[in-house]
Scaffold this motif. Sequence first.
Motif, PDB file in Angstrom:
ATOM      1  N   ARG A   2      -9.846  -0.526 -10.659  1.00 50.04           N
ATOM      2  CA  ARG A   2      -8.758  -1.331 -10.111  1.00 50.04           C
ATOM      3  C   ARG A   2      -8.157  -2.221 -11.185  1.00 50.04           C
ATOM      4  N   ARG A  12      -7.771 -10.453  -0.710  1.00 52.60           N
ATOM      5  CA  ARG A  12      -8.795  -9.400  -0.670  1.00 52.60           C
ATOM      6  C   ARG A  12      -9.427  -9.212   0.701  1.00 52.60           C
ATOM      7  N   THR A  15      -7.049  -7.814   4.718  1.00 46.14           N
ATOM      8  CA  THR A  15      -6.287  -6.602   4.966  1.00 46.14           C
ATOM      9  C   THR A  15      -6.257  -6.219   6.440  1.00 46.14           C
ATOM     10  N   GLN A  21      -2.911   2.512   6.972  1.00 47.36           N
ATOM     11  CA  GLN A  21      -3.707   1.998   5.865  1.00 47.36           C
ATOM     12  C   GLN A  21      -5.138   2.501   5.920  1.00 47.36           C
ATOM     13  N   ARG A  25      -6.851   4.502   2.957  1.00 50.76           N
ATOM     14  CA  ARG A  25      -8.066   4.062   2.289  1.00 50.76           C
ATOM     15  C   ARG A  25      -9.072   5.223   2.199  1.00 50.76           C
ATOM     16  N   SER A  28      -7.918   7.632  -0.436  1.00 50.58           N
ATOM     17  CA  SER A  28      -8.125   7.187  -1.806  1.00 50.58           C
ATOM     18  C   SER A  28      -9.606   7.164  -2.170  1.00 50.58           C
ATOM     19  N   SER A  30     -11.438   4.738  -2.131  1.00 54.23           N
ATOM     20  CA  SER A  30     -11.816   3.463  -2.747  1.00 54.23           C
ATOM     21  C   SER A  30     -12.753   2.680  -1.833  1.00 54.23           C
ATOM     22  N   GLN A  34      -8.273  -3.012   0.339  1.00 58.49           N
ATOM     23  CA  GLN A  34      -6.918  -3.053  -0.178  1.00 58.49           C
ATOM     24  C   GLN A  34      -6.101  -4.069   0.590  1.00 58.49           C
ATOM     25  N   ASP A  60      -4.201  -0.377  -6.074  1.00 60.85           N
ATOM     26  CA  ASP A  60      -4.436   0.164  -4.735  1.00 60.85           C
ATOM     27  C   ASP A  60      -3.776  -0.653  -3.623  1.00 60.85           C
ATOM     28  N   ASP A  61      -3.268  -1.804  -3.961  1.00 63.69           N
ATOM     29  CA  ASP A  61      -2.583  -2.609  -2.944  1.00 63.69           C
ATOM     30  C   ASP A  61      -1.226  -1.991  -2.611  1.00 63.69           C
ATOM     31  N   THR A  62      -0.730  -2.341  -1.450  1.00 61.56           N
ATOM     32  CA  THR A  62       0.577  -1.826  -1.019  1.00 61.56           C
ATOM     33  C   THR A  62       1.562  -2.982  -0.901  1.00 61.56           C
ATOM     34  N   GLY A  83       2.526   2.564  -4.867  1.00 57.03           N
ATOM     35  CA  GLY A  83       2.087   1.435  -4.047  1.00 57.03           C
ATOM     36  C   GLY A  83       3.208   0.673  -3.389  1.00 57.03           C
TER      37      GLY A  83
END
Length: 341
Positions: A2, A12, A15, A21, A25, A28, A30, A34, A60-62, A83
């Motif tokens: 990241r 953090r 979310t 989402q 997730r 991804s 991850s 995110q 990885d955030d949108t 993203g």
Amino acid sequence: MRAVSAVASPLRRLTPLTTRQTSRRCFSGSQSVQAVWGFIGLGRMGYPMAKNLRAKLPIDDTLIVQDVNLEATKKFLQENPDGVRIADNAREVAEKAEAIITVLPEPHHVRGVYKSMLQPPTLLKNGTAKERLFIDCSTIDPTTSREVANAAHSSGQGKFVDAPMSGGVVGARAGTLTFMIGAAPELVDRVTGILQMMGRRVLHLGEQGAGLHGKLANNYLLALNNIATAEAMNMGIKWGLDPKALANMINISTGKCWPSEINNPVPGVVEGSPACRGYEGGFGVALANKDLGLALKAAKEANVKLRLGEPAKQLYDDVEADTQCKGRDFSVVYRYLGGKE
Ligand code: NAD
């Protein structure tokens, strides 16, 4: 791995778990949580601010963006494909993001956008969603800002912070803006962390509304200094003084101010100033006039006596109506006064 951002941590743990989402997730793979961010208003200021924000967020955030100008959102997605999502309306942004930044032109735009976001008051209905954080960077009147803040707070859907800025389009592009914030003390660290992704300095001036009061007081002074500098330069030059010699003298004397030193209205005095390029670019006379009008309104509501504000407003109205001056940097007041160019 990241992307590391020292300032992204405030979101953090916040979310929201919308279907899209959740699947994203899983896709991804991850393990990290995110975050989803919202940005409304991709204009001259907002566009580069959102670009800087996206660049500093963890990959990885949108970032969900929205603007009534569909060309702006389309261009933003093309230039920042990773993203970024486009929302169809402000409500969709509020439903999906937990921190939402708005950069809108006038009070009625802010009122309208927040009404769409907050009505019906069901943003937290699924029980997992956390309170929203709304950060409004628009320059508007403190009364409208307070009304919007009250709507957010009384409905329990989120916290609202006013965060007007200075530094102009150049500062927005360079990520060097200064933000003046009005926020409850417990929000300051989190908001500062977010705004530092788009600017250099964040000044906490007090509770909600204080950021706008600071901004409007500053811009009131700036509007007057700009007129006074144009008049003083015009006067001295008409008396036969050399423009550069006069400006140099002022700038080591008590008349020194931003318009005299950095944005001198006389062509040729400060290299690179708007005056040197026909008053193009810079701080538009309409924006200066808008901020002055907001300051006068807020002063009137607080029963503050101002002697210079109304005549200054009349002058800027006249400058804006003059075809030789309209749409130019506010130092064009010097031209309006008949200054030698
Ligand atoms: P702008 O007019 O360039 O951009 C505003 C954006 O908001 C536009 O893209 C517009 O389409 C969008 N918009 C309008 N109504 C909307 C709605 N209902 N929903 C979604 N989007 C909507 O304005 P700007 O120059 O970026 O300024 C924004 C704010 O920042 C203003 O309040 C201004 O006073 C302040 N400000 C501007 C400067 C500057 O130099 N431009 C400097 C400091 C502060």
